[in-house]
Design an enzyme around this catalytic site. Structure first.
Site, PDB file in Angstrom:
ATOM      1  N   HIS B  63       0.896  -1.187  -0.070  1.00 49.66           N
ATOM      2  CA  HIS B  63       0.068   0.338  -0.010  1.00 49.66           C
ATOM      3  C   HIS B  63       0.784   1.164   0.218  1.00 49.66           C
ATOM      4  O   HIS B  63       1.889   1.333   0.743  1.00 49.66           O
ATOM      5  CB  HIS B  63      -1.261  -0.138   1.164  1.00 49.66           C
ATOM      6  N   ASP B 164       5.693   1.422   6.776  1.00 53.74           N
ATOM      7  CA  ASP B 164       4.447   0.898   6.883  1.00 53.74           C
ATOM      8  C   ASP B 164       3.975   1.790   5.856  1.00 53.74           C
ATOM      9  O   ASP B 164       3.214   2.745   6.195  1.00 53.74           O
ATOM     10  CB  ASP B 164       3.825   0.663   7.998  1.00 53.74           C
ATOM     11  N   GLU B 194      -5.238   1.803   2.541  1.00 59.20           N
ATOM     12  CA  GLU B 194      -5.118   0.275   3.206  1.00 59.20           C
ATOM     13  C   GLU B 194      -5.155   0.612   4.591  1.00 59.20           C
ATOM     14  O   GLU B 194      -6.051  -0.074   5.477  1.00 59.20           O
ATOM     15  CB  GLU B 194      -3.711  -0.228   3.296  1.00 59.20           C
ATOM     16  N   GLU B 195      -4.651   1.786   5.260  1.00 60.57           N
ATOM     17  CA  GLU B 195      -4.877   2.070   6.567  1.00 60.57           C
ATOM     18  C   GLU B 195      -6.327   2.500   7.159  1.00 60.57           C
ATOM     19  O   GLU B 195      -6.679   2.716   8.228  1.00 60.57           O
ATOM     20  CB  GLU B 195      -3.944   3.216   7.092  1.00 60.57           C
ATOM     21  N   ASP B 217       3.811  -6.568   3.516  1.00 62.49           N
ATOM     22  CA  ASP B 217       3.701  -5.295   4.247  1.00 62.49           C
ATOM     23  C   ASP B 217       4.467  -5.504   5.567  1.00 62.49           C
ATOM     24  O   ASP B 217       5.386  -6.599   5.607  1.00 62.49           O
ATOM     25  CB  ASP B 217       2.124  -5.582   4.841  1.00 62.49           C
ATOM     26  N   HIS B 303       3.504   2.167  13.271  1.00 59.93           N
ATOM     27  CA  HIS B 303       2.603   3.459  13.744  1.00 59.93           C
ATOM     28  C   HIS B 303       3.018   4.358  14.589  1.00 59.93           C
ATOM     29  O   HIS B 303       2.611   5.194  15.257  1.00 59.93           O
ATOM     30  CB  HIS B 303       1.177   2.997  13.828  1.00 59.93           C
TER      31      HIS B 303
END
Lengths: 353, 336
Positions: B63, B164, B194-195, B217, B303
């Site tokens: 992504h 990420d 995606e998130e 990922d 994250h």
């Protein structure tokens, strides 16, 4: 006719955790093949079985699903000779310590879930339900042997043997939802001597306990005109709210709510009354907790229905069902199928009352 | 490959605002793809090769988007309150620097907490862009920002924001460049959103109707102080996903990937992630179902503005992918 309790016990003795349903699927293929016109396996492993209708060439099509996957555990780590575990599907941590299990490693290993004594737990974690992260499985081997036979991702099934109880009840793990798979099998047996117009696809779905994966995908392939999910629901029992549970052994539940097409509910209700099959209305205000939640909205969507089989002690190794309720579910499904007229779809509208 | 990674992680593309990153990827792959298109959602799809013999139609997905912030209110003194795009942890925010799509930069401040017991929530946080008051503030409500900081090259390890999943993007770009011969029709999907719910991968999978799906990922690790109990570490090889919070990988594909890694003598780990998921879970339930799995790059501090991966894991992920995609794939039924 096959003895349904014996068939159920045979099913319960086979593994088939979510995502890894091959063992149970193989038994179903063998059992359903002589009762059906066609069998195939979806790309996610669901079993599709066709009982062809007697109607004209362009027959409408009904899909009835029961998920065949079971909950269990998975190895996430090896600590000396002990195995760390996580859940597949929703497992109640409270009932884990002391359970017999089978670890499906390079070979099957009997084992037991153990908890550390309170004084070995972090401060504040003693004297209460031990969280899964502190539980371990002991298979009785030495560390070197464990490392040869077991690896990360290996599956762990409950090892509790199923057993029959007085009063035509059966207890065991995985009755959620193999009780419903048994009901589909009863339905198939009934269809052998009933005429019906519609094509009927009986689908043993995969991965319901995790992602509804089978239910999201099989209807895309089969393109049904109506979908029905058969699943277990909460039976009245100790500590269960009176108003969210249904009596064990006193009939099936018929789902009602946005996940259910009202006309299908009424058709089943009328049918149950005519056949004198006892039933309860089960309010399903949001997610029905069944395959129907996914199947209703696959592709262009389909009218959907849920038939429930009351079960006590859900998601424990001693789930309990009444064999009568299984027979009743199979019968009402077969009678519904036999009464489906070719133009039934044109007659139903979404009238929510 | 480090230069490519640096370019990717230092560009900004929160969910729904991936244009800059997409343009960058497009420039990098345009000479290597047989066909290139951007779909209605904004995902970039590159085809390489056609199906030959026993080849498959395969969707690979990494992504483009990253977690970010949206300005939701600007007060009289020029402080910006914000809402989040994707899983932003409030505890990772204070002191962080952000950059809006317009180029405006700022820092994240936190209100004085009533007690030390108090958990920081998004409501306690604000962005200070140095404005004297509301009129002076160069940011308007609705403007989108992402964490902002340069990549840190630590030799074997790399730390940056949006590893990420720019690391997955970099791996797919490098794989596409290196693939010479393949029996497969390969679709490299650089997915959006995606998130915020795997939204780009879902629609791309529907459109492409693949016979096999593979996401690339990041995954968490258990190798930090008091980290989660998880058998994945930095530097021990790319991780082959067995399960995550929303997907059980296809057991036949797991077996094939493990076999391929072993045959090629590449290091690998097995991943069991207890929360979170990837594009692969959306691919798996697309249409009539798609056998799906994921190759994960072990990553610390996911994250946060400083996500860390091991460069060897990244290179080995490329080697594994090139190996797997250059050869026929047989899904052994007995593995299920």
């Amino acid at each position: 006719m096959m003895e349904i309790s014996q068939f159920l016990i045979k099913m319960l003795s086979l593994p088939g955790l979510s995502g890894y349903e091959a063992p149970i699927r193989d038994l179903l293929m063998e059992t359903w093949r002589p009762l059906t016109d066609d069998l195939n396996i979806s790309r996610l492993g669901s079993l599709h079985a066709l009982h062809r209708g007697a109607g004209l060439d362009s027959r409408p099509c009904l899909l009835i699903s029961a998920h065949m996957d079971a909950i269990g555990l998975m190895v996430t780590g090896i600590v000396n000779e002990f195995l760390r575990i996580t859940e597949i599907g929703g497992v109640d941590d409270r009932i884990l310590p002391g359970q017999r299990v089978v670890v499906h490693g390079r070979r099957d290993l009997p084992g037991v879930v153990v908890k550390p004594p309170d004084f070995l737990l972090p401060p504040g974690k003693g004297g209460q339900t031990v969280a899964r992260e502190y539980l371990l499985v002991d298979v009785g081997l030495l560390p070197a042997e464990v490392n040869q036979v077991v690896r990360l991702g290996d599956l762990v099934s409950f090892g509790q043997e199923p057993f029959e109880l007085s009063g035509e009840a059966l207890a065991g793990h995985s009755l959620d939802n193999r009780a419903s798979v048994a009901a589909l099998t009863v339905c198939l047996q009934e269809l052998q001597h009933l005429k019906h117009q519609w094509d009927v696809w009986l689908v043993a779905t995969t991965q319901e306990e995790e992602t509804l994966g089978g239910a999201f995908t099989s209807p895309f392939e089969i393109q049904p005109d109506i979908v029905i999910a058969v699943d277990v629901t909460f039976a009245k029992g100790p500590g269960v709210n009176e108003h969210t549970a249904y009596p064990l052994g006193k009939g099936n539940t018929l789902g009602w709510g946005p996940n259910i097409h009202p006309a299908l509910f009424h058709t089943f209700k009328d049918l149950a009354e005519r056949l004198e099959i006892p039933y309860s209305m089960e309010a399903m205000p949001r997610h029905s907790g069944t395959d129907a939640y996914a199947m209703q909205v696959v592709a262009g969507g389909a009218p959907s229905m849920v038939v429930g089989i009351p079960l006590r002690y859900m998601h424990t190794p001693v789930e309990m069902v009444s064999l009568k309720d299984i027979q009743r579910a199979g019968r009402i499904l077969a009678e519904f199928i036999a009464r489906l007229e070719p133009d039934f779809l044109n007659k139903i509208t979404w009238e929510d009352h | 490959m480090k230069n490519l990674i640096k370019k990717l992680v230092e560009s900004i593309g929160p969910s729904g605002y991936e244009s800059d990153v997409r343009r960058l990827v497009q420039e990098e792959i345009t000479d290597f793809a047989d066909e290139l298109r951007t779909d209605a959602m904004g995902s970039l799809i590159a085809r390489k090769g056609t199906k030959k013999g026993n080849g498959m139609r395969i969707m690979l997905s990494a992504h483009l988007d990253e977690i970010g912030l949206v300005a939701s209110h600007i007060d009289e003194k020029g402080f910006i309150r914000f809402s989040t795009l994707g899983g932003v942890y409030p505890r990772n925010c204070p002191g962080g620097r952000v950059r809006f799509m317009s180029g405006v930069e700022g820092v994240i401040g936190v209100e004085r907490l009533e007690s030390s017991e108090h958990n920081i929530t998004i409501e306690h946080l604000y962005i200070d862009v140095g404005a004297a008051n509301r009129e002076d503030c160069p940011v308007k409500i609705g403007e989108v920002a992402a964490f902002h900081r340069p990549m840190l090259d630590l030799g074997n390890r790399i730390a940056a924001k949006s590893i990420d999943d720019r690391i997955g993007v970099a791996i797919l770009i490098e794989t596409l460049r290196q693939i010479k011969e393949s029996p497969h029709e390969l679709y490299f999907v650089f997915s959006v959103q995606e998130e915020v719910g795997l939204r780009g991968a879902g629609t791309a999978a529907y459109a492409l109707d693949p016979e096999l799906g593979l996401a690339v990922d990041v995954t968490l690790t258990g190798d930090t102080p008091k980290g989660p109990k998880m058998e994945v570490s930095l530097g021990k090889g790319p991780a082959i996903k067995i399960r995550d919070g929303r997907m059980l990988s296809d057991p036949r594909l797991i077996q094939h990937l493990v076999q391929a890694a072993q045959n090629a003598g590449l290091p690998y780990q097995l991943e069991i992630l207890e929360g979170g998921t990837t594009d692969a879970s959306a691919i798996q339930i697309s249409r009539a179902g798609v056998p799906a799995g994921c190759i994960s790059v072990p990553c610390r501090y996911v994250h946060s503005p400083s996500e860390m991966v091991d460069y060897n894991d990244v290179q080995n992920a490329v080697k594994l992918l090139v190996n797997v995609l250059s050869n026929p794939i047989q899904l052994d039924k007995s593995a299920a």
